[in-house]
Write a protein that holds these residues in place. Structure first.
Motif, PDB file in Angstrom:
ATOM      1  N   LYS A   1      11.824  27.597  19.863  1.00  0.00           N
ATOM      2  CA  LYS A   1      12.571  28.667  20.880  1.00  0.00           C
ATOM      3  C   LYS A   1      12.666  27.553  22.250  1.00  0.00           C
ATOM      4  O   LYS A   1      13.649  27.665  23.141  1.00  0.00           O
ATOM      5  CB  LYS A   1      11.579  29.575  21.310  1.00  0.00           C
ATOM      6  N   GLU A   2      11.426  26.939  22.688  1.00  0.00           N
ATOM      7  CA  GLU A   2      11.704  26.085  23.826  1.00  0.00           C
ATOM      8  C   GLU A   2      12.377  25.058  23.811  1.00  0.00           C
ATOM      9  O   GLU A   2      13.146  24.735  24.798  1.00  0.00           O
ATOM     10  CB  GLU A   2      10.076  25.438  24.121  1.00  0.00           C
ATOM     11  N   GLN A   3      12.722  24.567  22.548  1.00  0.00           N
ATOM     12  CA  GLN A   3      14.059  23.469  22.649  1.00  0.00           C
ATOM     13  C   GLN A   3      15.374  24.242  22.002  1.00  0.00           C
ATOM     14  O   GLN A   3      16.195  23.174  21.785  1.00  0.00           O
ATOM     15  CB  GLN A   3      13.710  22.441  21.540  1.00  0.00           C
ATOM     16  N   GLY A   4      15.381  25.364  22.227  1.00  0.00           N
ATOM     17  CA  GLY A   4      16.811  26.152  21.651  1.00  0.00           C
ATOM     18  C   GLY A   4      17.168  25.775  20.349  1.00  0.00           C
ATOM     19  O   GLY A   4      18.319  25.491  20.034  1.00  0.00           O
TER      20      GLY A   4
ATOM     21  N   ALA B   1      19.919  16.506  13.250  1.00  0.00           N
ATOM     22  CA  ALA B   1      20.110  16.791  14.569  1.00  0.00           C
ATOM     23  C   ALA B   1      18.867  17.259  15.368  1.00  0.00           C
ATOM     24  O   ALA B   1      18.521  17.007  16.435  1.00  0.00           O
ATOM     25  CB  ALA B   1      21.494  17.740  14.791  1.00  0.00           C
ATOM     26  N   VAL B   2      18.067  18.165  14.556  1.00  0.00           N
ATOM     27  CA  VAL B   2      17.088  18.770  15.100  1.00  0.00           C
ATOM     28  C   VAL B   2      15.868  17.798  15.409  1.00  0.00           C
ATOM     29  O   VAL B   2      15.164  17.884  16.416  1.00  0.00           O
ATOM     30  CB  VAL B   2      16.480  19.784  13.898  1.00  0.00           C
ATOM     31  N   THR B   3      15.770  16.762  14.501  1.00  0.00           N
ATOM     32  CA  THR B   3      14.804  15.819  14.512  1.00  0.00           C
ATOM     33  C   THR B   3      15.032  14.914  15.885  1.00  0.00           C
ATOM     34  O   THR B   3      14.207  14.507  16.402  1.00  0.00           O
ATOM     35  CB  THR B   3      14.624  15.112  13.330  1.00  0.00           C
ATOM     36  N   GLU B   4      16.364  14.473  15.826  1.00  0.00           N
ATOM     37  CA  GLU B   4      16.816  13.672  16.981  1.00  0.00           C
ATOM     38  C   GLU B   4      16.467  14.685  18.381  1.00  0.00           C
ATOM     39  O   GLU B   4      15.931  13.962  19.338  1.00  0.00           O
ATOM     40  CB  GLU B   4      18.138  13.536  17.021  1.00  0.00           C
ATOM     41  N   LYS B   5      16.731  16.101  18.709  1.00  0.00           N
ATOM     42  CA  LYS B   5      16.376  16.429  19.645  1.00  0.00           C
ATOM     43  C   LYS B   5      14.922  16.640  19.976  1.00  0.00           C
ATOM     44  O   LYS B   5      14.439  16.564  21.064  1.00  0.00           O
ATOM     45  CB  LYS B   5      17.106  17.995  19.614  1.00  0.00           C
ATOM     46  N   LEU B   6      14.179  16.849  18.901  1.00  0.00           N
ATOM     47  CA  LEU B   6      12.728  17.008  19.249  1.00  0.00           C
ATOM     48  C   LEU B   6      12.166  15.698  19.516  1.00  0.00           C
ATOM     49  O   LEU B   6      11.188  15.512  20.213  1.00  0.00           O
ATOM     50  CB  LEU B   6      12.004  17.286  17.781  1.00  0.00           C
ATOM     51  N   GLN B   7      12.625  14.564  18.924  1.00  0.00           N
ATOM     52  CA  GLN B   7      12.306  13.134  19.328  1.00  0.00           C
ATOM     53  C   GLN B   7      12.459  12.999  20.858  1.00  0.00           C
ATOM     54  O   GLN B   7      11.744  12.456  21.515  1.00  0.00           O
ATOM     55  CB  GLN B   7      12.730  11.960  18.380  1.00  0.00           C
ATOM     56  N   ALA B   8      13.603  13.347  21.044  1.00  0.00           N
ATOM     57  CA  ALA B   8      14.214  13.136  22.487  1.00  0.00           C
ATOM     58  C   ALA B   8      13.326  13.758  23.576  1.00  0.00           C
ATOM     59  O   ALA B   8      12.980  13.357  24.908  1.00  0.00           O
ATOM     60  CB  ALA B   8      15.403  13.496  22.690  1.00  0.00           C
ATOM     61  N   ALA B   9      12.684  14.979  23.281  1.00  0.00           N
ATOM     62  CA  ALA B   9      11.780  15.667  23.934  1.00  0.00           C
ATOM     63  C   ALA B   9      10.292  15.426  23.890  1.00  0.00           C
ATOM     64  O   ALA B   9       9.477  16.151  24.507  1.00  0.00           O
ATOM     65  CB  ALA B   9      11.932  17.359  23.557  1.00  0.00           C
TER      66      ALA B   9
ATOM     67  N   MET C   1       9.825  11.611   6.198  1.00  0.00           N
ATOM     68  CA  MET C   1       8.853  10.640   6.490  1.00  0.00           C
ATOM     69  C   MET C   1       9.208   9.722   7.333  1.00  0.00           C
ATOM     70  O   MET C   1       8.287   9.282   8.052  1.00  0.00           O
ATOM     71  CB  MET C   1       8.846   9.648   5.072  1.00  0.00           C
ATOM     72  N   ALA C   2      10.625   9.389   7.825  1.00  0.00           N
ATOM     73  CA  ALA C   2      10.836   8.825   9.088  1.00  0.00           C
ATOM     74  C   ALA C   2      10.701   9.442  10.219  1.00  0.00           C
ATOM     75  O   ALA C   2      10.853   8.723  11.545  1.00  0.00           O
ATOM     76  CB  ALA C   2      12.402   8.405   8.852  1.00  0.00           C
ATOM     77  N   ASN C   3      10.395  10.851  10.279  1.00  0.00           N
ATOM     78  CA  ASN C   3      10.229  11.700  11.514  1.00  0.00           C
ATOM     79  C   ASN C   3       8.947  12.099  11.464  1.00  0.00           C
ATOM     80  O   ASN C   3       8.769  13.404  12.085  1.00  0.00           O
ATOM     81  CB  ASN C   3      11.349  12.717  11.722  1.00  0.00           C
TER      82      ASN C   3
END
Length: 437
Positions: free
Chosen positions: A178-181, A193-201, A260-262
């Protein structure tokens, strides 16, 4: 006069004896059979020592040790009160990684527990080996939901009492999403796309807990289940015939590689207990782990808001499906020396009065008509996918395949084996298992 007095005393004593005999109460056990007191009157029952019985119970989930010890204590009180049987329960709960090997060793050596847990998918193997008793006529069977009953049937017989009936996928932290939309991804591209956004945050996408090999194999269980059920419905049949290979479903590694990569660092230092604590405390947004871990997670963080979602396996959102399964089940050994008491304990698991509290405390899904408690939000969430037709029945793999998968995925993470190595090894284990049947 003396004769009359003597007669009066004799009558008085006779009345007293008859009154004493009639004051004894005959109690019947649950089955309606007379208790030991009915044979000799209440006075004899009061002095008759209880029959001593020891049961050996083998269960594969040590995280629920406290709950089952309390429930078994209730059973012991019930047996003593209703049947004058003093039951001692020797409860053995090894680590989940070791449980299957220990159990098989015990069974093959003739040292079988009276009752033991096994995965519902393993029932055919154990039944054919003569290790599982037929429970078809037991009282608990009539209480089970029909769909659940089918998962523990073999050769037309009910072979075990189901404990965990599951609708499962991976777990995700709803607060973080929810915090990351974010919403649970349904395709591989959406997951990337979800893993990239989480990693960026600065949020680790996946929790990795590889210290116990049964946890990483859950990735294969979900990816293979979704892939086979959506795109290769006859794959298991062909594997059993020797005309297919894991190479045909190589795409199962696509989602495994993303996970495994994330993932979190040092996964081999993290087991189930530590992983549950880390997930509960928000160390990662997702964990490929089932809702059976809910009790352990909520013990650490009772306020945690988590959900269950299907694991993406392709570019088609319809291929992301929930796994429907009965996993841990309770079987009776045919060689039990105290079969009647063991059956009483088995049936007590679905006791009309006490069972709901046990299953609610364990955070298990209701499996029987006697279960009257409110289900948890993650159960409703998983059920919503099922109602949309986005679900499949848990795949039934030959004995040994899952254990080999578990070890190979640990090695795959540290790059000791390749995809080709895993494919060759699993093909070999599968064919060996088929030939041995």
């Amino acid at each position: 006069m003396k004769r009359a007095l003597h007669l009066l005393l004799t009558l008085t004593m006779l009345v007293a004896v008859l009154a004493a005999c009639s004051s004894g109460t005959n109690k019947n056990g649950p089955s309606g059979s007379a208790s030991p007191s009915s044979a000799s009157g209440g006075e004899a029952a009061a002095t008759e020592p209880p029959k001593k019985v020891e049961l050996k119970v083998f269960m594969s989930f040590p995280r629920f040790k406290d709950q089952f010890e309390r429930y078994f204590a209730q059973f012991k009180e019930k047996q003593l009160a209703e049947k004058n049987i003093d039951v001692t329960i020797q409860l053995e709960m090894p680590n989940a990684d070791q449980a299957k090997q220990i159990l098989q060793s015990r069974l093959s050596s003739g040292d079988a527990p009276d009752l033991y847990t096994l995965h519902a998918n393993d029932i055919p193997t154990y039944y054919d080996a003569g290790y599982v008793a037929d429970l078809t006529g037991q009282p608990f069977v009539a209480k089970l939901y029909e769909a659940v009953t089918e998962t523990v049937k073999y050769d037309g017989k009910v072979a075990a009492l189901p404990l965990e009936s599951l609708s499962w996928g991976y777990l995700y932290n709803k607060t973080i999403f929810k915090e990351q939309g974010l919403t649970p991804p349904q395709t591989l591209d959406e997951m990337k796309a979800v893993t990239e956004k989480l990693q960026a945050a600065g949020v680790k996408p996946f929790l990795l807990a590889f210290q116990e090999s049964w946890i990483p194999q859950l990735m294969m269980a979900l990816s293979l289940g979704g892939t086979v059920s959506s795109s290769h419905p006859d794959w298991i049949q062909k594997m059993n015939e020797g005309s297919a290979s894991y190479a045909d479903v190589r795409s199962v590694f696509d989602i495994i590689d993303i996970i495994m990569a994330n993932g979190t660092d040092k996964p081999f230092e993290t087991g189930n207990e530590a992983g549950s604590a880390e997930f509960a405390n928000g160390k990662a947004a997702m964990w490929v782990q089932g809702p059976w871990n809910a009790e352990t997670i909520l013990k650490v963080n009772p306020e945690m808001d988590f959900g269950v979602a299907p694991l993406p396996v392709s570019s088609n959102p319809e291929d992301a499906m929930i796994n429907l399964a009965t996993s841990t089940s309770l079987a009776l050994s045919p060689t039990s020396k105290n079969k009647d008491v063991a059956l009483d304990l088995l049936n007590y698991i679905l006791d009309d009065k006490d069972s709901s509290a046990l299953f609610e405390e364990l955070k298990f899904n209701p499996i029987a008509t006697v279960h009257q408690y409110e289900v948890f939000p993650w159960v409703n969430e998983a059920s919503s996918y099922v109602s949309q037709g986005k679900a499949y029945l848990d795949l039934k793999l030959p004995n040994g395949v899952t254990d080999e998968t578990a070890k190979l995925l640990q090695s795959y993470y540290i790059k000791d084996v390749t995809q080709d190595d895993i494919i060759a090894a699993l093909d070999k284990v599968w064919q060996t298992a088929v030939k041995s049947n």
